[in-house]
Design a protein around this motif. Structure first.
Motif, short mmCIF file in Angstrom:
data_model
loop_
_atom_site.label_atom_id
_atom_site.label_comp_id
_atom_site.label_asym_id
_atom_site.label_seq_id
_atom_site.Cartn_x
_atom_site.Cartn_y
_atom_site.Cartn_z
N ARG A 1 -8.89 -53.74 -5.57
CA ARG A 1 -8.25 -52.49 -5.16
C ARG A 1 -7.03 -52.72 -4.27
NH1 ARG A 1 -12.13 -48.24 -6.13
NH2 ARG A 1 -11.45 -46.88 -4.45
N ARG A 2 -7.04 -53.79 -3.50
CA ARG A 2 -5.90 -54.11 -2.63
C ARG A 2 -4.70 -54.63 -3.42
NH1 ARG A 2 -9.92 -56.20 0.69
NH2 ARG A 2 -9.57 -58.32 -0.01
N TRP B 1 -4.59 -37.29 -9.73
CA TRP B 1 -3.91 -38.57 -9.55
C TRP B 1 -3.31 -39.03 -10.87
CZ3 TRP B 1 -3.83 -40.83 -4.72
CH2 TRP B 1 -4.75 -40.36 -3.79
N ASP B 2 -2.14 -39.66 -10.78
CA ASP B 2 -1.60 -40.34 -11.94
C ASP B 2 -1.62 -41.84 -11.65
OD1 ASP B 2 0.55 -40.83 -10.21
OD2 ASP B 2 1.93 -39.54 -11.29
N ILE C 1 -2.47 -46.32 -7.81
CA ILE C 1 -2.23 -47.74 -7.50
C ILE C 1 -1.78 -47.88 -6.05
CG2 ILE C 1 -0.72 -49.70 -7.98
CD1 ILE C 1 -0.87 -48.90 -10.97
N ILE C 2 -0.85 -47.04 -5.63
CA ILE C 2 -0.35 -47.08 -4.24
C ILE C 2 -1.46 -46.72 -3.27
CG2 ILE C 2 1.20 -45.95 -2.60
CD1 ILE C 2 3.20 -45.69 -5.00
N GLU D 1 -3.12 -49.05 -0.21
CA GLU D 1 -2.97 -48.65 1.19
C GLU D 1 -4.30 -48.38 1.87
OE1 GLU D 1 -0.38 -45.26 0.98
OE2 GLU D 1 1.42 -46.51 0.80
N GLN D 2 -5.30 -47.88 1.13
CA GLN D 2 -6.58 -47.48 1.71
C GLN D 2 -7.56 -48.63 1.84
OE1 GLN D 2 -7.93 -44.43 -0.92
NE2 GLN D 2 -6.44 -42.93 -0.22
N THR D 3 -7.36 -49.69 1.09
CA THR D 3 -8.35 -50.76 1.05
C THR D 3 -7.88 -51.92 1.89
OG1 THR D 3 -8.86 -50.06 -1.21
CG2 THR D 3 -9.80 -52.14 -0.48
#
Length: 125
Positions: A24-25, A48-49, A54-55, A59-61
């Motif tokens: 995921r990162r 989500w597209d 992907i972004i 950012e979250q992981t």
């Protein structure tokens, strides 16, 4: 029709890779698993597209992020090139029923559509 077990296993493998914090990162690894026309209805209801997810995942992981746990994962091959998966996830106590459509492309199996629906343990009784 190809062996459905093989197609379902490939889709499950791809799904589990997408839940791996290390994958995921990595925008490159996530991008390799998503169909060019990917779309998602998230647990929050957000649409989500491919570029936005992907972004967001990158950012979250963060390193050290706890993995998402899965249960009750099962699949069915709908056509030679389409597999439908259903499963549940638990991410730090946030429970969701999940549904994914995987499409076979020249590059391999790619996630075409995903939806998450939140639930509570009481709703399962």
């Amino acid at each position: 029709m190809p062996d459905p077990r093989t197609a379902v296993e490939a889709a499950i493998e791809g799904e589990l890779r997408l839940l791996d914090p290390e994958v995921r990162r990595s925008p490159e690894q996530v991008g390799a698993l998503l169909h060019p026309d990917f779309a998602e209805i998230g647990v929050s209801g957000r649409l989500w597209d491919r570029p936005s997810i992907i972004i967001a995942l990158a950012e979250q992981t963060r390193p050290g992020t706890r993995p998402v746990t899965t249960s009750r994962i099962k699949g069915v091959q709908l056509t030679p090139d389409c597999v439908h998966l259903t499963f549940d996830t638990d991410y730090n106590g946030r429970l969701a029923h999940r549904s994914s459509l995987w499409h076979r492309t020249e590059e391999g199996w790619r996630l075409y559509f995903h939806q998450g629906t939140p639930f509570t343990p009481e709703q399962e009784d």
